[in-house]
Design an enzyme around this catalytic site. Structure first.
Site, PDB file in Angstrom:
ATOM      1  N   HIS A 126       0.866  -1.196  -0.007  1.00 61.50           N
ATOM      2  CA  HIS A 126      -0.050   0.077   0.007  1.00 61.50           C
ATOM      3  C   HIS A 126       0.896   1.198   0.195  1.00 61.50           C
ATOM      4  CE1 HIS A 126      -4.144  -1.683   0.505  1.00 61.50           C
ATOM      5  NE2 HIS A 126      -3.429  -2.512   1.327  1.00 61.50           N
ATOM      6  N   ASP A 164      -0.303  -4.556   6.094  1.00 62.50           N
ATOM      7  CA  ASP A 164      -1.345  -5.581   5.555  1.00 62.50           C
ATOM      8  C   ASP A 164      -1.335  -5.529   4.070  1.00 62.50           C
ATOM      9  OD1 ASP A 164      -2.213  -2.921   5.062  1.00 62.50           O
ATOM     10  OD2 ASP A 164      -4.341  -3.438   5.033  1.00 62.50           O
ATOM     11  N   GLU A 165      -1.739  -6.767   3.448  1.00 62.54           N
ATOM     12  CA  GLU A 165      -2.061  -7.147   2.229  1.00 62.54           C
ATOM     13  C   GLU A 165      -0.917  -6.871   1.266  1.00 62.54           C
ATOM     14  OE1 GLU A 165      -6.897  -6.135   1.940  1.00 62.54           O
ATOM     15  OE2 GLU A 165      -5.495  -4.669   1.478  1.00 62.54           O
ATOM     16  N   VAL A 166       0.314  -7.252   1.699  1.00 59.65           N
ATOM     17  CA  VAL A 166       1.452  -7.582   0.611  1.00 59.65           C
ATOM     18  C   VAL A 166       1.366  -8.734  -0.181  1.00 59.65           C
ATOM     19  CG1 VAL A 166       3.966  -7.761   0.392  1.00 59.65           C
ATOM     20  CG2 VAL A 166       3.078  -6.474   2.281  1.00 59.65           C
TER      21      VAL A 166
END
Length: 849
Positions: free
Chosen positions: A427, A513-515
């Site tokens: 992100h 988050d969300e790598v």
């Protein structure tokens, strides 16, 4: 001479390119988006259409242009209509390219592009966003059409929540007389109403003998001066408000005693005194916010109070869509009023960097702007419908140092800590592109070494990945030494701001988050790092390397590291499959972990409890109950995402922090759950309970474009968050008899919604000029030729029309059943006359949206 010739050639080339752009004003085009079939070919996909109408006097050519738009969804590339392709550019940016079958659109005519979306459509935020045109001959500039219309979904689409469903939900709510309701929210630890009233008037004097409460005394005096519209006169000894110091109330506790002739608030700290004053303000009639008062009757009460959780937070995403400083201050006002003490500001993401870092000006000169670009060299591309230029305040904007310091001071005055979030390593596209722009600038100036100092990606990295939000270039390369130089530089600038503001900075959030999978796999920096760090055997090990180094940077400055749940997880395998377990490496580092993922049916329902049981200081930010941005229910006119849950205010109120499995009854699609999904899931141990430090409501802002939309999504859910984070654990949460627990819950729920309708929402309709809180749609039921209506918040007014017109604040008030003749519409209004969404009859004689 050669330079002059070159300039002439460039000039002629520019003229030629300009001449190649058709003489056509895109403002003369109207675009309409609609759903053609929401169950296309009997699959969970939708056939949608974009209709282009030419309202001008010139013909739109058949080609030489593209339409760009944003969407959070995937599409089949080839249009069903056979005249265009829909292609993903990057992230949520798509293009529509006409092909040889597309026909020129003459004046007064339309063309239709039908294409498949790989999801069904439920609400208006599922539509495409911000479409604009770009001419092939002038690829660097975008043009907005004159109009963009989103046609509503057919109200008969199966599964939508109808007014009849709402009516049946509201039926169980007990209408409680206003004088029987508690007058303070969140509900205090101990609350008792006694006989009599205290008359608050201009002659009342606020007394504080202790200098530690001087600021709170001044704020209370300012509130009363505004309420009465005059300066106080001399005080009567029997008509005073006294702020007293008393030991034993802890950091945030207080006691409040209102007697007929005196009000006494005692606390140990200024924070406790502030909360005591908020409770006193709560006792004031809501009319004080609407008009100046000559006097106010305050009910006599005895209150002793302290919070259940020490951490009570709101996460505000200003990166995806920006909210200006004034809007943040408005949020802080109500956070303080409802005893929430932490504002978690999500300041950076793929789509924007929103805080000035003086040492790295490109972070805002490049990454705070969105417009039409395909290379992101000078600014970021359009996202979430922000359009082709910088004029959209949701897409372009940032807080200057002065702005942020003002926010910090304002929060500090309300005993709220502001926790900044700098999203890493995923992100992070905004930061990556900004530091690339810095690199290009300095290399052009001959400063190669300085240019590389803060780079966040390796130019030789050939890793191929795609994030959850579809970006393919948004992850910082954590193998680069310059990454940590960047982190420390940003931290130092933040520390300086907080110091200048005189505000605490105990924690910085670094995301996590969300790598996506496959990052760093082909990074030369990663290969080089492995040679000097034998403990790094695969890219999964880079995770612990990165957060270990970031943690060390913060520890040197006495700052705690916070992150999303992935920060505390270690990748492993279970029965040959990838799995995550709590990472023992960081358990004793005092890190704070915000856990959002408990999506029902996805397998991680117990993740928060696993981490707390393992020893991590855990903040519950559960998507099933605490996300402001989830749509309230399944309806076209209810905005928001719903990938995690449909989430009304009842989900906030009914949340059981220590056992959220207990009263979970529906899945993310609103269907009854199979409770077997909880078999084998970890329950929270007593040790784990000690590690649940608090609750956090989160507003992710992909669908939130304006201040009004922000307030619609947050309020009044924020009041329910405050109730659950501050008030003691209700008896219904631990009652073993399910029938009794249900009855106890309904009584408590009725108490809460009556307080909202009769006390709090009349206040918010006027406070601060009025908040745009969500006004519920009325429930409507047809029975024996009459329409019956009700409302979720008793005390709010329902009005109706019988001629098909939209109800206004002057329409007849609903007091009883209405004959089902004509076209009947119902609507709820707040105390100021602002109306909510409309409920009306359907052609099949059943209420519909």
């Amino acid at each position: 001479m050669r330079r002059i010739i070159a300039l002439i050639v460039i000039a002629f080339a520019n003229v030629a390119a300009f001449a190649a752009v058709p003489v056509f004003n895109v403002k003369n085009l109207s675009l309409t988006w609609e759903v053609v079939d929401n169950n296309y070919k009997n699959k969970q996909q939708s056939l949608t259409a974009l209709i282009i109408t030419n309202n001008g006097t010139e013909t739109l050519p058949a080609g030489g242009w593209k339409i760009y738009f944003n969407s959070s969804r995937n599409f089949i590339a080839d249009a069903v209509s056979g005249n265009a392709k829909v292609l993903q550019v990057n992230g949520d940016l798509y293009s529509i390219i006409p092909n040889q079958n597309f026909k020129a659109i003459k004046p007064g005519e339309s063309a239709r592009i039908e294409y498949i979306c790989e999801n069904v459509v439920i609400n208006y935020t599922d539509a495409i966003e911000g479409p604009y045109f770009v001419w092939d001959a002038s690829p660097d500039k975008g043009y907005l059409p004159g109009n963009f219309i989103i046609k509503p979904l057919d109200p008969k689409y199966p599964g939508l929540v109808t007014p009849e469903v709402i009516y049946n939900q509201n039926k169980s709510i007990i209408d409680i007389p206003a004088d029987k309701l508690p007058k303070i929210v969140p509900l205090p630890l101990s609350y008792q109403e006694t006989e009599g009233m205290f008359k608050l008037e201009p002659s009342t004097k606020v007394i504080s003998a202790d200098p530690r409460f001087a600021k709170e005394q001044a704020k209370l005096s300012a509130f009363l001066m505004k309420a009465f519209g005059m300066q106080f006169t001399s005080a009567s000894a029997s008509n005073t408000i006294t702020l007293g110091y008393k030991v034993g109330f802890g950091k945030e506790g207080y006691e409040l005693s209102v007697k007929p002739n005196a009000i006494q608030i005692n606390a140990t700290t200024a924070t406790g005194m502030f909360y005591g004053i908020q409770s006193l303000k709560n006792l004031c009639p809501s009319a004080v916010y609407a008009d100046k008062q000559k006097s106010m009757d305050i009910p006599c009460v005895e209150v002793k109070d302290s919070p259940r959780f020490g951490y009570r937070a709101v996460m505000l995403d200003v990166a995806r869509n920006f909210q200006n400083k004034q809007q943040v201050l408005r949020l802080l006002d109500l956070m303080g009023a409802y005893k929430l003490n932490t504002l978690h500001m999500h300041l950076t993401d793929d789509e924007g960097w929103r805080i000035e870092i003086p040492s790295l000006p490109e972070l805002t000169s490049v990454a705070s702007k969105r417009g039409h670009t395909l290379d992101s060299k000078n600014f970021l591309p359009a996202s979430h419908g922000s359009g082709p230029d910088f004029s959209n305040p949701a897409g372009t904007g940032f807080y200057t140092v002065a702005d942020y310091i003002e926010i910090l001071k304002y929060a500090n005055d309300r005993h709220i800590t502001v926790m900044p979030e700098i999203e890493t390593p995923g992100h992070a596209r905004g930061a990556i592109k900004a530091m690339q722009a810095r690199y290009n600038r300095l290399v052009a100036a001959g400063k190669k070494t300085e240019a590389s100092k803060y780079l966040l990606y390796d130019a030789g990295d050939q890793s191929a990945y795609r994030s959850v939000q579809y970006w393919n270039d948004n992850v910082i390369d954590v193998s680069l030494p310059s990454t940590y130089t960047f982190v420390e530089r940003v931290v130092d600038d933040l520390v300086a701001m907080y110091k200048q503001a005189g505000a605490p900075l105990p924690v910085i959030h670094f995301g996590g988050d969300e790598v996506p999978a496959h990052v760093w796999e082909k990074s030369p920096a990663y290969e080089a790092l492995k040679k000097t760090h034998p403990e790094i055997k695969n890219t999964g090990d880079l995770w612990y390397y990165f957060y270990g180094r970031v943690n060390n940077i913060l520890k040197k400055k006495n700052i705690t590291l916070a992150g999303w749940e992935e920060m505390a997880l270690r990748k492993t395998t279970l029965d040959g499959r990838p799995a995550y377990v709590p990472n023992p490496q960081f358990v004793n580092e005092g890190m704070q972990v915000d856990v959002w993922n408990n999506v029902l049916g996805d397998g991680q329902e117990d993740l928060a409890y696993k981490l707390a049981n393992a020893g991590y200081k855990t903040v519950l930010t559960c998507v099933t109950n605490l996300y402001f941005d989830m749509a309230t229910y399944k309806s076209w006119d209810e905005p928001g995402y719903y990938w995690g849950a449909f989430l009304g205010i009842d989900k906030f109120f009914s949340f059981i922090p220590f056992d959220y499995f207990k009263n979970t009854d529906v899945d993310k699609n609103g269907k009854a759950i199979d409770r077997r999904m909880f078999v084998g899931k970890q329950r929270l141990t007593d040790y784990g309970k000690e590690n649940i430090i608090g609750l956090q409501g989160a507003l992710w802002a992909e669908t939130v474009k304006t201040p009004q939309q922000m307030e619609y999504m947050i309020f009044p859910k924020l009041i329910a968050l405050g109730e659950r984070a501050w008030a003691k654990d209700p008896a219904w949460t631990t009652e073993l008899d399910s029938a009794k627990a249900k009855q106890m819950y309904n009584e408590d729920w009725s108490r809460f919604v009556n307080v909202l309708g009769k006390r709090e929402l009349p206040r918010l309709a006027y406070e601060g000029g009025g908040y745009a809180f969500r006004i519920p749609k009325p429930g409507v039921m047809l029975k024996d030729g009459k329409y019956y209506a009700n409302v979720q918040y008793p005390g709010m007014v329902i009005r109706y029309t019988t001629n098909g017109a939209e109800p206004t604040a002057e329409s007849p008030q609903y007091t009883g059943p209405v004959d089902a003749t004509g076209t009947v519409k119902f609507r709820v209004f707040d105390a100021k006359g602002r109306g909510g969404n409309i409920a009306q009859e359907a052609e099949n004689d059943k209420p519909a949206i």
